[in-house]
Write an enzyme that holds these catalytic residues in place. Structure first.
Site: not given
Ligand SMILES: C[S@@+](CC[C@H](N)C(=O)[O-])C[C@H]1O[C@@H](n2cnc3c(N)ncnc32)[C@H](O)[C@@H]1O
Length: 420
Positions: A66, A142, A309, A376
């Protein structure tokens, strides 16, 4: 002014240099590089090199593809050979968590990102510069996103010129246009364009936007009502389809401007297969289920899945994704830390970067035999494990998936099994 050889790499991917008992952190520098540092600044207790030169290159290096490498904040590790990136990711993960894990490479390391958020500010249009929240790299291309980047940016510039709408001024918090988000379904060829703006558009403006992006399958105008620096607003469809689709092997997912989707379409099957390979029994709880990425994939393979969720919009998308794929998994709105966990054979947790927090206690009390922790953020995983989960679960294995080539980040799938 200091000179020395980079001896190691920090957890966040900066080259570490020791000169006369002092430690410097050098972005875009790698173990083995000899670096001359002209200027450094203290940030959060560390000396970060601001002005420096690599005077002798490490054998771990290769030429970055890049033209913006070295200024753009997107790809800190593009100057590292890909196999070295993988080795260092596994090393950093082990250093933080104490867990040795195999790492799987991304099947594609160019053009793999299915989304890009181009910032539109008075000083330029493109991606944020490294270490400078108010700076922007005026982007020409990009290579980690799309061959069509230049075309998208040309269309945006044409639209701004025609309408006279002004880029956002972050200091004065004025201007009209703040971000352009592009999503590409890599396996469907579908494109979604979303303009994040601080004004409601007139009919002429909508028409102009539509004309400039007439090749897109879905076009949104997203009204931003706050001055925060993020690509979020209230998205309204102005032309084309409300969703585009991404196909991941035999599963199709809907994408929408308001919902998160894993950003590397090519490595996603590896992540899904790692989760599937660790899933035991029949009944599965997908906690933090988002748009149902894991849940729908597993339901398609015969598991009986429920998802929980926090975000109601994501839950709607997850149920839509279940319907699209003809599976009967159920996703509902709820907080992980308030979700009673019983009668599941496997619980998958994929929390946000801060980790499980209170939800860890619920897992510990649940009696569930198998927990798959997708993360992550290895530091948050480590804290959750050491503080809560360790009393009841042991680590039975871990796989790392490189969802983020050319960055120090990695996705981990850790298998936790209840102790006897
Ligand atoms: C890292 S993402 C994972 C999404 C999904 N597993 C994917 O791979 O697409 C984390 C998710 O947790 C949700 N989240 C955050 N706090 C939360 C809570 N206290 N209880 C339930 N879900 C929550 C967020 O809205 C988000 O969608």
């Amino acid at each position: 002014m200091f000179k020395g050889r980079v001896g190691g790499i920090s957890d966040d991917g900066l080259g570490m240099l020791k000169v006369g008992g002092r430690k410097f952190y050098v972005p875009f520098a790698y173990p083995g590089d000899v670096v001359q540092v002209w200027k450094a600044k203290r940030r959060f207790g560390r000396r970060i090199a601001l002005d420096f030169e690599v005077i002798d290159e490490s054998p771990l290096r290769h030429g970055a593809r890049c033209p913006h490498f070295g200024t753009c904040g997107g790809c800190l590790w593009q100057g590292l050979k890909y196999k070295e990136q993988l080795r260092l990711k596994a090393k950093i993960f082990e250093r933080i968590t104490g867990v040795k894990a195999e790492i799987k490479s991304s099947p594609k390391i160019w053009g793999f990102r299915n989304v890009s958020n181009f910032i539109v500010i008075t000083s330029g249009i493109g991606l944020k510069g490294y270490g400078n929240p108010l700076g922007v790299v005026n982007l020409r291309e990009c290579p980690v996103f799309s061959k069509r980047t230049q075309g998208y940016l040309r269309a945006l510039r044409g639209f701004l010129k025609e309408t006279g709408l002004r880029p956002w001024n972050p200091r004065e918090k004025s201007g009209e246009i703040h971000y352009l988000q592009i999503r590409e379904g890599k396996f469907t060829g579908e494109v979604m364009v979303t303009l994040i703006a601080h004004v409601k558009p007139s009919n002429e403006i909508l028409k102009a936007f539509n004309d400039h992006f007439s090749q897109a399958d879905s076009i949104y105008w997203s009204l931003k009502v706050d001055g925060r620096d993020d690509p979020r607003g209230e998205a309204g469809l102005i032309a084309g389809k409300p969703y585009i689709r991404e196909r991941v092997k035999d599963v199709t997912y809907f994408l929408h401007p308001n919902s998160f989707f894993q950003t590397n379409s090519y490595a996603l099957p590896l992540l899904l297969k790692a989760v599937e390979g660790s899933t035991d029994g029949e009944r599965v709880l997908d906690l933090y289920s988002g748009v149902g990425t894991f849940g729908v994939w597993l339901a398609k393979r015969g598991f009986k899945v429920e998802g929980v969720e926090l975000n109601p919009f994501a839950v709607g998308m997850a149920n839509r994704n279940a319907e699209l794929n003809g599976v009967d998994s159920i996703f509902r709105v709820g907080k992980a830390e308030e979700t009673p966990i019983r009668d599941y054979d496997t619980v998958i947790v994929d929390p946000p970067r801060k980790g499980l927090k209170e939800a860890a206690e619920l897992l510990v009390k649940s009696g569930v035999e198998k927990v798959i922790y997708v993360s992550c953020n290895p530091k948050a995983f480590k804290l959750d494990y050491e503080r809560h989960l360790k009393g009841v679960y042991h680590i039975d294995g871990a796989i790392l998936i490189d969802m983020f080539p050319h960055t120090p980040h990695v996705e981990a799938v850790v298998e936790l099994v209840k102790k006897e």
